[in-house]
Design a protein around this motif. Structure first.
Motif, PDB file in Angstrom:
ATOM      1  N   MET A   1      34.072 -62.687   8.471  1.00  0.00           N
ATOM      2  CA  MET A   1      34.348 -61.128   7.936  1.00  0.00           C
ATOM      3  C   MET A   1      34.324 -60.120   9.283  1.00  0.00           C
ATOM      4  SD  MET A   1      31.831 -59.126   5.444  1.00  0.00           S
ATOM      5  CE  MET A   1      30.412 -58.693   6.709  1.00  0.00           C
ATOM      6  N   SER A   2      35.308 -59.406   9.093  1.00  0.00           N
ATOM      7  CA  SER A   2      35.573 -58.283  10.099  1.00  0.00           C
ATOM      8  C   SER A   2      34.468 -57.131  10.110  1.00  0.00           C
ATOM      9  CB  SER A   2      36.909 -57.780  10.118  1.00  0.00           C
ATOM     10  OG  SER A   2      37.061 -57.244   8.661  1.00  0.00           O
ATOM     11  N   VAL A   3      34.235 -56.661  11.052  1.00  0.00           N
ATOM     12  CA  VAL A   3      33.219 -55.714  11.089  1.00  0.00           C
ATOM     13  C   VAL A   3      33.868 -54.483  11.920  1.00  0.00           C
ATOM     14  CG1 VAL A   3      30.928 -54.798  12.075  1.00  0.00           C
ATOM     15  CG2 VAL A   3      31.144 -57.084  11.343  1.00  0.00           C
ATOM     16  N   VAL A   4      34.474 -53.445  10.834  1.00  0.00           N
ATOM     17  CA  VAL A   4      35.365 -52.485  11.513  1.00  0.00           C
ATOM     18  C   VAL A   4      34.328 -50.863  11.193  1.00  0.00           C
ATOM     19  CG1 VAL A   4      37.191 -51.193  11.180  1.00  0.00           C
ATOM     20  CG2 VAL A   4      37.312 -53.640  10.899  1.00  0.00           C
ATOM     21  N   ALA A  18      33.676 -54.706  15.994  1.00  0.00           N
ATOM     22  CA  ALA A  18      32.775 -55.716  16.792  1.00  0.00           C
ATOM     23  C   ALA A  18      33.062 -57.010  16.669  1.00  0.00           C
ATOM     24  CB  ALA A  18      31.464 -55.555  16.170  1.00  0.00           C
ATOM     25  N   ARG A  19      33.540 -57.703  17.952  1.00  0.00           N
ATOM     26  CA  ARG A  19      33.983 -59.191  18.025  1.00  0.00           C
ATOM     27  C   ARG A  19      33.582 -59.592  19.555  1.00  0.00           C
ATOM     28  NH1 ARG A  19      40.353 -59.479  17.202  1.00  0.00           N
ATOM     29  NH2 ARG A  19      40.945 -58.015  18.893  1.00  0.00           N
ATOM     30  N   ALA A  20      33.585 -60.762  19.846  1.00  0.00           N
ATOM     31  CA  ALA A  20      33.552 -61.418  21.061  1.00  0.00           C
ATOM     32  C   ALA A  20      32.369 -60.797  22.025  1.00  0.00           C
ATOM     33  CB  ALA A  20      34.894 -61.522  21.712  1.00  0.00           C
ATOM     34  N   GLY A  21      31.321 -60.599  21.177  1.00  0.00           N
ATOM     35  CA  GLY A  21      30.193 -60.028  21.943  1.00  0.00           C
ATOM     36  C   GLY A  21      30.340 -58.543  22.473  1.00  0.00           C
ATOM     37  N   GLY A  22      31.262 -57.851  21.973  1.00  0.00           N
ATOM     38  CA  GLY A  22      31.504 -56.411  22.421  1.00  0.00           C
ATOM     39  C   GLY A  22      32.223 -55.496  21.430  1.00  0.00           C
ATOM     40  N   ILE A  23      32.731 -54.336  21.813  1.00  0.00           N
ATOM     41  CA  ILE A  23      33.347 -53.382  20.960  1.00  0.00           C
ATOM     42  C   ILE A  23      34.740 -53.241  21.505  1.00  0.00           C
ATOM     43  CG2 ILE A  23      33.342 -51.140  19.641  1.00  0.00           C
ATOM     44  CD1 ILE A  23      31.134 -52.873  18.751  1.00  0.00           C
ATOM     45  N   ALA A 386      28.197 -53.446  12.422  1.00  0.00           N
ATOM     46  CA  ALA A 386      27.805 -54.823  12.855  1.00  0.00           C
ATOM     47  C   ALA A 386      26.141 -54.849  12.423  1.00  0.00           C
ATOM     48  CB  ALA A 386      27.891 -54.989  14.432  1.00  0.00           C
ATOM     49  N   ILE A 387      25.353 -53.890  12.608  1.00  0.00           N
ATOM     50  CA  ILE A 387      24.144 -54.001  12.428  1.00  0.00           C
ATOM     51  C   ILE A 387      23.914 -54.166  10.688  1.00  0.00           C
ATOM     52  CG2 ILE A 387      21.747 -52.589  12.109  1.00  0.00           C
ATOM     53  CD1 ILE A 387      22.811 -51.179  14.801  1.00  0.00           C
ATOM     54  N   LEU A 388      24.701 -53.581  10.142  1.00  0.00           N
ATOM     55  CA  LEU A 388      24.463 -53.754   8.520  1.00  0.00           C
ATOM     56  C   LEU A 388      25.241 -55.069   8.115  1.00  0.00           C
ATOM     57  CD1 LEU A 388      25.590 -50.122   7.433  1.00  0.00           C
ATOM     58  CD2 LEU A 388      23.286 -51.178   7.509  1.00  0.00           C
ATOM     59  N   SER A 389      25.961 -55.648   8.907  1.00  0.00           N
ATOM     60  CA  SER A 389      26.514 -56.925   8.208  1.00  0.00           C
ATOM     61  C   SER A 389      25.669 -58.225   8.496  1.00  0.00           C
ATOM     62  CB  SER A 389      27.763 -57.072   9.305  1.00  0.00           C
ATOM     63  OG  SER A 389      28.600 -58.530   8.971  1.00  0.00           O
ATOM     64  N   THR A 391      26.445 -61.216   8.659  1.00  0.00           N
ATOM     65  CA  THR A 391      27.092 -62.299   9.737  1.00  0.00           C
ATOM     66  C   THR A 391      27.048 -62.090  11.128  1.00  0.00           C
ATOM     67  OG1 THR A 391      29.212 -61.275   9.412  1.00  0.00           O
ATOM     68  CG2 THR A 391      28.479 -62.762   7.556  1.00  0.00           C
ATOM     69  N   PHE A 392      26.486 -60.774  11.538  1.00  0.00           N
ATOM     70  CA  PHE A 392      26.600 -60.445  13.033  1.00  0.00           C
ATOM     71  C   PHE A 392      25.247 -60.387  13.471  1.00  0.00           C
ATOM     72  CE2 PHE A 392      30.949 -59.788  12.354  1.00  0.00           C
ATOM     73  CZ  PHE A 392      31.488 -59.566  13.556  1.00  0.00           C
ATOM     74  N   ARG A 393      25.180 -60.942  14.767  1.00  0.00           N
ATOM     75  CA  ARG A 393      23.647 -60.770  15.201  1.00  0.00           C
ATOM     76  C   ARG A 393      23.774 -59.770  16.593  1.00  0.00           C
ATOM     77  NH1 ARG A 393      20.829 -66.349  17.312  1.00  0.00           N
ATOM     78  NH2 ARG A 393      19.289 -64.692  17.718  1.00  0.00           N
ATOM     79  N   VAL A 394      23.133 -58.765  16.141  1.00  0.00           N
ATOM     80  CA  VAL A 394      23.167 -57.885  17.292  1.00  0.00           C
ATOM     81  C   VAL A 394      21.727 -57.490  17.620  1.00  0.00           C
ATOM     82  CG1 VAL A 394      25.228 -56.669  16.584  1.00  0.00           C
ATOM     83  CG2 VAL A 394      23.383 -55.877  15.506  1.00  0.00           C
TER      84      VAL A 394
END
Length: 811
Positions: A1-4, A18-23, A386-389, A391-394
């Protein structure tokens, strides 16, 4: 899922992911990370972003920009009226007298149509969504969208409606300055640790249309916005308008033209003023301003330097307003100047030297530019998404925004002071919930309003109305306790999500039931994030103390009335946006097919007299040239506006005549190298046969039967090679070749399939003689004994092994 994350600006937008460990900030189809907030309506489709801005001068009546300033507003709104004069003077604005709404009339799809600001905003959201999907190669649904910190409840609901029309699920509406603060907090590596004191940072966001200032505190992985200060009508465009009016007055005297009376001239001069402002920010010398054929076929020329520009801004009061807005943040937050760690400036207009000088003057420190001024807000939105998603660990980062305006709840339909209660004060932390207690015998109504309407940049102080139903008196006629949960949610919107009535139970009822009801009541009272329980003015403290805890909870239905689009209209607009998007796709496919025909005509005609000349006879060239000319004429006459299938058929028709020539040319370029590769492979295998015949030890392990296979296959391919090579040499260039490069490659692959495994067959492994093996074992044993020490090896007292076999017998 994308995080935009989307920074939806008045005149430009940015998308971050947010992808590949960065923005990352996403570029559009023009490889530009900035997408203009422009939309242009045409007869067959909509142009949005860069393409629409390019049409802003020529199609000014059908091009809309800056629509963000009208979202959620009514026609008679004084701010909307002022905005229509500044930005929408060239557009046809329609007043819906029934509801007081704003509509913009445009010519679209061959008819006159009208769209609300929310619909046009949804179209721009669709453009940003498609841009993100093209870059990410995946579907985009969940987003976080930035809004100005001064946005009211009504405007925020309108933005949510627009995002829903575009098929987006907005997880949160995040204030511009809060998003920039989040980006600052994540990227700054020297934030305070667990045992250190919190750090206060001021964010100055001066965009093209507004100035927003906030102060936030960073402490122990938490971001808390303490206060915000803003001026919604003060931004970079105010400085552009200052230059515009200055030059328009000058040109009235100098050239006898009134630029303000012609929309096209107005837009062109405004664009030049914006360029001039940017150049003066980077240079101190006088910068010229030249516009050709600005109006009445007259070329105009003038210029200005930075000092004169800043004097004009000071006389107009712009710099004073900027300074006052910055100073107000210290008063609002009660933070001392010495406790401010740094001041971060973002927003395109923060690059003005006079603005940076004011930052230094007010906060007694140089402004920091840690963040990208243009992209900071979109990056902060992407981080929040990304924080609300799930599927992402931040990194764990708690975000607390603040409510810019205080909210008062009026109940029983009255707005008198004794029947009202301020539930959220100015700069109250959000998201936040509170529990309110009332005592009622029948349904009642509540109305949420802003406490101080003059502080709110909106003509109405009304937020929403609520009716609490199904309230009945107790059996003895007393009032029942009613608890309401009031909340400002993640979107910054005031809601009453739940209401409960607590009925007293008779003393003779089941004790277990009473105990369960008491627990349930306590749980509902603790739902508030603050743990605070509030009472209405008509619930005496003495009655609360006397109330028994033998009650049961009953959920009550709530009728809510918001200043928001009804569901049926929202659904209709969503369907319309989907239909318009499909129309855009069909038109794009049609234009792509048309462009393919046009491109083929120009490319073939150019090469037919050049590199393709030898590969067609003169008659064929003349016939094809005539066909290309006919196709070109058709494109600009009968084929100017036909469906996609007609262009596909036309392209197929001319390709049937042109592609054979093109193929002969391409084959002629590739064939020699392919023939050469086949010849080298044949020679390689012939060399193997010669070496095998000479009994070379490298190949003496290969059987004669396998060698015969290689010999036969190599001879066959050599015969084929010589035959077709000679045949090709005898064939003129303007005729189709007797053999294709693909067929030659297939011959080489067939040769390798038979011969390669035989030639590369490895030699069998040779085992050493048994005697050598035994000697090696003896040597290993001796070495092993030596390792154990001489005392053990020379121990003559050790008895012999009766089962041991003499070495002589082994031999």
């Amino acid at each position: 899922m994308s995080v935009v994350g989307i920074d939806f600006g008045t005149y430009s937008c940015y998308i971050a992911v947010a992808r590949a460990g960065g923005i990352e900030t996403i570029a559009n189809e023009y490889s530009d990370r900035q997408t203009p907030s422009y939309i242009s309506f045409n007869e067959k489709n909509r142009c949005m972003g860069v393409a629409a801005k390019q049409q802003a001068v020529m199609k000014f009546k059908n091009t809309v920009a800056g629509i963000k300033r009208l979202v959620g507003r009514k026609y008679n709104d004084s701010r909307a009226q002022r905005e229509m004069k500044i930005q929408f003077s060239q557009n046809d604005i329609f007043h819906d007298t029934k509801d007081g709404n704003i509509f913009i009339k445009v010519d679209y799809l061959g008819e006159n149509q009208q769209f609300s600001p929310e619909q046009i905003t949804a179209m721009l959201f669709t453009k940003l969504k498609l841009t993100a999907e093209a870059a990410l190669k995946t579907k985009v649904v969940d987003v976080v969208i930035s809004v100005p910190s001064y946005c009211t409840d009504v405007e925020r609901r309108a933005f949510l409606d627009a995002s829903q029309m575009a098929g987006l699920n907005c997880l949160r509406l995040l204030s511009d300055t809060t998003a920039a603060s989040l980006a600052y907090g994540i990227y700054k590596q020297d934030l305070p640790a667990e045992n250190e004191k919190g750090r206060n940072v001021v964010i100055v966001d001066m965009g093209y249309a507004a100035l927003q200032v906030s102060i936030c505190s960073f402490h122990k992985g938490k971001l808390k916005v303490l206060a915000v200060s803003n001026d919604p009508d003060l931004g970079g465009r105010n400085f552009d308008q200052l230059l515009l009016h200055q030059f328009s007055e000058e040109f009235k005297t100098k050239y006898k033209i009134d630029v303000m009376s012609r929309p096209k001239a107005y837009i062109r001069l405004l664009q030049e003023c914006e360029k001039l402002k940017k150049l003066m920010s980077a240079n101190t010398q006088k910068i010229p301003l030249n516009v050709e054929c600005l109006m009445d076929d007259k070329d105009v020329t003038s210029g200005m330097d930075r000092t004169t520009f800043e004097e004009l801004a000071s006389k107009a009061g712009l710099l004073t307003r900027v300074e006052n807005t910055m100073r107000a943040i210290l008063d609002y937050s009660n933070v001392k100047l010495g406790d401010v760690h740094s001041v971060e400036v973002v927003g395109g207009s923060s690059r003005l030297p006079c603005v940076k000088a004011l930052v230094n003057k007010v906060f007694n420190m140089e402004p920091s530019t840690t963040l990208n001024s243009d992209e900071a807000v979109s990056r902060g939105c992407a981080l929040q998404c990304a924080i609300l998603s799930p599927t992402f660990r931040v990194r764990d980062f708690n975000i607390t925004d603040c409510q810019p305006y205080s909210i008062t709840l009026h109940y029983t339909g009255s707005v008198e002071d004794e029947n009202s209660l301020e539930v959220f004060s100015k700069f109250h932390p959000i998201p936040f919930s509170k529990m309110l207690t009332f005592y009622r015998k029948e349904p009642f109504e509540l109305t949420a309003r802003y406490t101080y309407p003059k502080e709110v940049p909106y003509p109405s102080d009304l937020i929403a109305s609520f009716k609490i139903n199904n309230i009945v008196p107790h059996a003895n006629g007393d009032s029942n306790k009613v608890k309401l949960k009031v909340r400002i949610n993640n979107q910054g919107i005031f809601v009453i999500p739940s209401a409960s009535m607590y009925e007293k139970l008779d003393q003779d009822e089941d004790k277990d039931q009473e105990s369960m009801d008491v627990d349930d009541e306590e749980k509902k009272a603790e739902e508030s994030s603050s743990g605070e329980t509030m009472k209405s003015d008509d619930s005496p403290e003495s009655e609360v103390k006397k109330a028994k805890k033998t009650t049961r909870s009953i959920d009550l239905p709530i009728e809510s009335s918001f200043l928001q689009l009804p569901k049926h209209q929202l659904t209709a607009h969503t369907d319309s946006e989907l239909k318009f998007n499909n129309q855009d796709k069909l038109e794009k496919e049609r234009l792509d097919a048309k462009n393919a025909v046009e491109e083929y005509v120009y490319d073939m005609r150019d090469k037919l007299g050049g590199i393709y000349e030898q590969y067609a006879t003169e008659d064929d060239r003349n016939a094809l040239t005539l066909n290309l000319e006919d196709t070109e004429n058709w494109l600009y006459e009968d084929g100017e506006d036909v469906n996609k299938e007609a262009y596909v058929d036309k392209l197929k028709e001319i390709k049937n005549k042109g592609d054979p020539i093109k193929t002969r040319y391409q084959e002629a370029q590739v064939r020699p190298a392919v023939f050469d590769e086949l010849g080298k492979s044949i020679l390689q295998y012939r060399k193997f046969l010669d070496e095998w015949a000479k009994k070379d030890e490298k190949y003496d392990h290969i059987d004669k039967a396998d060698v015969d296979k290689v010999d036969k296959c190599a001879r066959d391919k050599m015969d084929w090679y010589e035959k077709h090579l000679n045949l090709q040499k005898q064939t003129p260039l303007h005729q189709d070749p007797p053999i294709s490069s693909h067929e030659i490659n297939e011959q080489r692959k067939a040769l390798d399939a038979v011969c390669k495994s035989i030639v590369n067959k490895p030699k069998p492994k040779v085992e050493p003689p048994k005697e050598e093996k035994k000697e090696e074992k003896k040597d290993d044993a001796k070495n092993g004994a030596g390792d154990k020490g001489t005392s053990e090896a020379n121990d003559s007292t050790k008895p012999p092994n009766p089962n041991a076999t003499p070495d002589m017998e082994v031999d």
